[in-house]
Design a protein around this motif. Sequence first.
Motif, PDB file in Angstrom:
ATOM      1  N   ARG A  40      13.077  -0.361  -4.934  1.00 50.58           N
ATOM      2  CA  ARG A  40      12.501  -1.649  -5.313  1.00 50.58           C
ATOM      3  C   ARG A  40      11.403  -1.919  -4.298  1.00 50.58           C
ATOM      4  N   TYR A  41      10.175  -2.060  -4.782  1.00 46.82           N
ATOM      5  CA  TYR A  41       9.056  -2.418  -3.924  1.00 46.82           C
ATOM      6  C   TYR A  41       8.846  -3.921  -4.059  1.00 46.82           C
ATOM      7  N   THR A  42       8.867  -4.630  -2.935  1.00 43.76           N
ATOM      8  CA  THR A  42       8.688  -6.084  -2.925  1.00 43.76           C
ATOM      9  C   THR A  42       7.405  -6.431  -2.181  1.00 43.76           C
ATOM     10  N   ASN A  43       6.561  -7.220  -2.819  1.00 43.42           N
ATOM     11  CA  ASN A  43       5.314  -7.653  -2.211  1.00 43.42           C
ATOM     12  C   ASN A  43       5.592  -8.858  -1.311  1.00 43.42           C
ATOM     13  N   VAL A  44       5.598  -8.648   0.006  1.00 45.75           N
ATOM     14  CA  VAL A  44       5.822  -9.742   0.947  1.00 45.75           C
ATOM     15  C   VAL A  44       4.506 -10.250   1.537  1.00 45.75           C
ATOM     16  N   THR A  45       3.370  -9.824   0.967  1.00 47.31           N
ATOM     17  CA  THR A  45       2.069 -10.316   1.418  1.00 47.31           C
ATOM     18  C   THR A  45       1.725 -11.586   0.646  1.00 47.31           C
ATOM     19  N   SER A  46       0.631 -12.200   1.018  1.00 49.81           N
ATOM     20  CA  SER A  46       0.163 -13.398   0.312  1.00 49.81           C
ATOM     21  C   SER A  46      -0.883 -13.045  -0.736  1.00 49.81           C
ATOM     22  N   ARG A  47      -1.056 -11.740  -1.023  1.00 48.07           N
ATOM     23  CA  ARG A  47      -2.105 -11.287  -1.933  1.00 48.07           C
ATOM     24  C   ARG A  47      -1.535 -10.364  -3.011  1.00 48.07           C
ATOM     25  N   PRO A  48      -2.199 -10.286  -4.161  1.00 49.56           N
ATOM     26  CA  PRO A  48      -1.759  -9.320  -5.186  1.00 49.56           C
ATOM     27  C   PRO A  48      -1.941  -7.884  -4.686  1.00 49.56           C
ATOM     28  N   VAL A  49      -0.999  -7.021  -5.050  1.00 49.58           N
ATOM     29  CA  VAL A  49      -0.987  -5.643  -4.575  1.00 49.58           C
ATOM     30  C   VAL A  49      -0.875  -4.686  -5.757  1.00 49.58           C
ATOM     31  N   ASN A  50      -1.715  -3.642  -5.755  1.00 46.58           N
ATOM     32  CA  ASN A  50      -1.594  -2.562  -6.740  1.00 46.58           C
ATOM     33  C   ASN A  50      -0.677  -1.490  -6.172  1.00 46.58           C
ATOM     34  N   ILE A  51       0.170  -0.937  -7.032  1.00 47.17           N
ATOM     35  CA  ILE A  51       1.040   0.178  -6.664  1.00 47.17           C
ATOM     36  C   ILE A  51       0.491   1.426  -7.338  1.00 47.17           C
ATOM     37  N   TRP A  52       0.364   2.501  -6.552  1.00 46.91           N
ATOM     38  CA  TRP A  52      -0.180   3.770  -7.022  1.00 46.91           C
ATOM     39  C   TRP A  52       0.799   4.898  -6.746  1.00 46.91           C
ATOM     40  N   TRP A  53       0.833   5.870  -7.640  1.00 42.34           N
ATOM     41  CA  TRP A  53       1.637   7.085  -7.472  1.00 42.34           C
ATOM     42  C   TRP A  53       0.675   8.268  -7.426  1.00 42.34           C
TER      43      TRP A  53
END
Length: 174
Positions: A40-53
């Motif tokens: 489970r990847y959780t975005n703990v930043t204050s900005r939108p994040v792209n996930i790449w493989w």
Amino acid sequence: MAILDLDLRNGDEGLLYEVDDHGGQELVRSVESSHRVFVRYTNVTSRPVNIWWRDFSGRRCFYACLKPTEFCDINTYATHPWEFTDVATGERYNIGAQAIFRAPISRHDERFRTNWNISVSLRSLRDTALLQVALSVSNLQQVDSLDLPRALSEDVKQLIQIIQAPKQTHRQEP
């Protein structure tokens, strides 16, 4: 491993290399699909994040976009590399101190899902200030009115161009 060629402006499919323990370059890519892991990847930043493989050829493939506090459950494999970038700036984010993340093999039940927090990389004070200035001005002409030293002014302008450049971004719709 240290990372080479971090210029994210090369496009989504740009190849990336790591320096191995012996100083050689190694292509960042998925290697095999034998040890399943559930993350489970959780975005703990204050900005939108792209996930790449990274696929088996080393090409970067978009997987998901997470708003702040959102998470994404992924069934993957231990040798598959994952990357995380800021949607607007392309800045590379980390899990722990790793810009390229490969989930460890679980010691528990194979179906046990582990949580990994996506966080902002450690930035220098200079980089943090440049980013804040670039995000606070709406066009390149405004930078000239800030009376910054020429080198800083050029760096801010370059960052604004990166932020405002049309990209094949994968932003979530509001």
